[in-house]
Design an enzyme around this catalytic site. Structure first.
Site, PDB file in Angstrom:
ATOM      1  CG  ASP A 154       1.565 -10.403  11.013  1.00  0.00           C
ATOM      2  OD1 ASP A 154       2.666 -10.381  10.474  1.00  0.00           O
ATOM      3  OD2 ASP A 154       1.065  -9.713  11.501  1.00  0.00           O
ATOM      4  CB  THR A 188      -2.048   7.326  -3.458  1.00  0.00           C
ATOM      5  OG1 THR A 188      -1.431   5.684  -3.438  1.00  0.00           O
ATOM      6  CG2 THR A 188      -1.075   8.089  -4.155  1.00  0.00           C
ATOM      7  CG  ASP A 222      -1.129 -10.613   8.780  1.00  0.00           C
ATOM      8  OD1 ASP A 222      -1.206  -9.162   8.231  1.00  0.00           O
ATOM      9  OD2 ASP A 222      -0.619 -11.386   8.124  1.00  0.00           O
ATOM     10  NE  ARG A 279      -3.567  -0.292   2.678  1.00  0.00           N
ATOM     11  CZ  ARG A 279      -4.715  -0.534   2.307  1.00  0.00           C
ATOM     12  NH1 ARG A 279      -5.415   0.596   1.845  1.00  0.00           N
ATOM     13  NH2 ARG A 279      -5.268  -1.542   2.602  1.00  0.00           N
TER      14      ARG A 279
END
Lengths: 473, 244
Positions: free
Chosen positions: B239, B142, B236, B138
């Site tokens: 993870d 933006t 996650d 990401r």
């Protein structure tokens, strides 16, 4: 048939309590034809050999076993059934003042029970008696699946309940001085006694008991053998009798298997036969596995990959229970977990080819092993070796693994072995790479509760080529 | 995306020969009516495997082992979408087997880092498969996904691509990964996306955007929460697989 009887007994006993009884149809009852399979050990032939101490009973038994040289002929010594002595009796025993040569010293009730278990084809736990300690030890030895059992001991032909179970009754005869000298040699060497004690015992117990209890057994004997093993004519007679019994058992076993065949082919496959979906990927793997030109490395790779899916499919057929778990985001999820322990039993040799797949799915699963080989001459499956997890009867599911099932003889025998060891048939999931329709029918008509997960169904009986290819010999 | 409040579908699961009352109940995958999405058969065994990897008490060793088992099932199902031709062979006992052979070359492409956790399962089924990697993160400014790195087989345009990403929430990275593959000449119909857990809205959007691409997933969950996490989800994945 057995299932139906059980249901009725249960209902009757509930009625007796005056409760409201709703008869729930037992799944077995809906199956019109439940065929019966009798393994060759179901009706063991028992040969009793009695005679005076030192008359050569055990030498004769061992000579018979050695001559036949088959794992299905087993000797059971009645000495294993000596009663454990209390403190007082034990003190007398150490002073050589306890009467071991009277029928009173033996626990015939336990002996009869164990013989009945063996007659019923069940596993029997035989006590281990220590002559040094004059007591039964904590451990037992198991006897399972003999086709012929030789019961040997001074009182083998004594108890009328035992006599009823015997197929042949033998009485060994020898001169009293021969008997005494043999007894002295044996007791000094094997049982750590001194000569004075042995002679004291002989005249106060052995000899009077012989006249009173042992010798009269000759009246019920079928044959009386003088001179023990040196008597070649008698030895031949006995071994021929046993060979004939073994032959009869084998013939009956093979006939029973053939009978299952004739009723099998007309019926559709049971709904407990679960076939792997023939997806393009599975058919592609099958192509490489079946192709005789595939390299060994590829064969093993694709076979292992295929079997991993086979075991995953088998695991869909074990019992599950609902469980609610919490995810790391603290949401609840209504999931499932296996209801209990799942173990596996490998039918050797072929089943061992599925172990790589098994380990990918259940890496730490307890694994039992059963060696069943087809007799080269008769094609009859024979049980050679058995090692099962001790707590197998408590497992929620047992995966039974074999590479190929053709006529179903060894699968039937393997399931029978598990059932004899307390595993309920509906907890057994048989997983096999390929199976013939005949074998599937035979197995599911005898054991309709067993689930069978199959990679490929073939029409004919086929030679066991998969294990040859996998193990390269 | 909005929070979904749909009730999760609960069903008795088990083999056909068992009566309904003998089958335990569990929440199964949300049904989606999309021709190019295949959800693995909701067997009790699959539900049990998912229950283990969803459970927050499951340790990393078990998480790795049980997610690998699911991944292998996904790969096996994904490979079913490759083209085949008839290929009869002779068996060692002289019988003819009406076989199939696969056509076309394949490769794997994993979306880093969670997608790389699926490589072992792919290799378990396809020994010497080529595997490309794509890193999408990401962009802080933006808030849109941005391609940081890729390393793909040179002849990828001639191959079928098994695209690997275990979690599909809004699908930002997967959409970008597909666009990267298309820009390298891989036609959409030769991409098979393998996924463990998806959100219904994400997967519907993805299937509509790439109508010729095939998705194979183990389970479509209830929905997304206000932070765009899959609900009830499994946490996650990267993870739990790599570092927790």
């Amino acid at each position: 048939m057995r299932g139906r009887g059980d249901t009725r007994d249960l209902v009757d006993s509930l009625k007796g309590l005056g409760g409201d009884v709703r008869v729930v149809e037992h799944p077995d009852c809906t199956i019109a034809k439940r065929a019966h399979y009798a393994p060759p050990w179901a009706d063991v032939s028992i040969i009793g050999i009695a005679g005076s101490s030192g008359s050569g009973k055990s030498t004769l038994s061992q000579a018979i076993v050695k001559k036949l040289n088959l794992p299905w002929v087993v000797i059971l010594s009645i000495d294993s059934f000596y009663k454990s002595l209390d403190e007082e009796a034990s003190r007398r025993a150490f002073r050589n003042e306890y009467d071991f040569d009277s029928p009173e010293a033996l626990d015939f009730d336990v002996l009869v029970e164990r013989l009945q278990d063996l007659k019923a084809g069940k596993r029997a736990e035989i006590p281990v008696y220590s002559f040094e300690k004059h007591a039964r030890l904590d451990r037992t030895t198991a006897i399972y699946s003999p086709h012929v059992l030789i019961l040997e001991g001074i009182f083998a032909l004594y108890d009328p309940r035992v006599l009823k179970l015997l197929d042949m009754k033998i009485f060994c005869e020898a001169d009293a001085d021969t008997c005494l000298s043999r007894r002295i040699l044996r007791d000094v060497k094997d049982r750590g006694r001194d000569i004075d004690g042995i002679i004291k015992q002989w005249f106060s117990y052995v000899k009077p008991n012989f006249e009173k209890f042992v010798d009269p057994q000759r009246k019920v004997a079928d044959i009386i053998i003088p001179r023990g093993v040196e008597n070649h004519v008698a030895m031949t007679m006995v071994t021929q009798f046993i060979q004939q019994k073994l032959h009869e058992k084998s013939r009956r076993h093979r006939a029973a298997l053939t009978r299952l065949e004739s009723q099998a082919l007309t019926n559709p496959l049971s709904n407990k036969v679960v076939l792997l979906d023939p997806t393009p990927q599975l058919r592609g793997m099958n192509t490489l596995i079946h192709d005789m030109d595939t390299s060994t490395a590829d064969f093993i790779f694709y076979f292992n990959r295929f079997c991993t899916l086979l075991i995953e499919k088998a695991m869909d057929n074990i019992p599950f229970a609902s469980t609610t778990i919490t995810t790391p985001l603290n949401h609840c999820y209504a999931g499932l977990k296996p209801r209990g322990e799942v173990s596996a039993v490998v039918v050797l040799r072929g089943g061992a080819a599925l172990e790589a797949g098994l380990k990918r799915v259940l890496p730490d699963c307890k694994t039992g092993r059963v060696l069943i080989q087809s007799n080269l001459r008769t094609g009859e499956p024979e049980l050679h070796y058995l090692a099962l997890p001790k707590d197998i009867a408590a497992h929620e599911a047992v995966l039974l693994l074999d590479a190929q099932m053709s006529s179903g003889g060894s699968a039937l025998m393997a399931v029978q072995v598990l059932v004899d060891h307390g595993v309920k048939a509906d907890r057994i999931v048989l997983a096999t790479y390929s199976a013939g329709r005949l074998g599937l029918h035979r197995l599911t008509t005898v054991f309709p509760e067993v689930t069978v997960v199959v990679g490929n169904v073939i029409q004919d009986v086929e030679e066991r080529w998969v294990e040859k290819r996998y193990f390269r010999c | 995306m909005s929070t979904t409040s749909e009730i999760a579908p609960t069903k008795c699961v088990g083999p056909d020969y068992r009566a309904e009352e003998q089958k335990p109940t569990a929440t199964v995958s949300t049904a989606v009516d999309l021709a190019n999405v295949t959800v693995l058969s909701q067997t009790p065994q699959l539900i049990a495997l998912l229950s283990i990897i969803r459970d927050k008490r499951t340790d990393r060793g078990d998480f790795i082992f049980y997610s690998n088992r699911i991944i292998r099932l996904l790969v096996e199902e994904g490979l079913n979408h490759l083209p085949t031709i008839e290929h009869p062979v002779t068996t060692p006992v002289g019988r003819v087997y009406d076989g199939l052979a696969f056509q076309g070359k394949i490769c794997g492409v994993s979306i880093m880092r969670a997608g790389e956790a699926m490589e072992q399962g792919l290799r378990d089924c396809c020994r010497s498969v080529r595997i490309g990697k794509i890193l999408i993160q990401r962009d802080e400014e933006t808030a849109q996904p941005k391609l940081f790195y890729d390393k793909l087989p040179e002849d990828i345009a001639d191959r079928w691509v098994l695209l690997l990403d275990p979690m599909f929430a809004t699908g930002g990275s997967a959409i970008m990964a597909v666009e990267v593959l298309k820009s390298r000449g891989v036609p959409e119909e030769r991409i098979i996306f393998l996924n463990i857990l998806a959100s219904p809205e994400g997967i519907s959007n993805f299937a509509a955007k790439f109508p010729k691409l095939r998705t194979v997933t183990a389970f479509i969950d209830q929905g997304l929460d206000d932070k765009n996490y899959i609900v009830p989800g499994l946490g996650d994945f990267g993870d739990r697989y790599y570092s927790m």
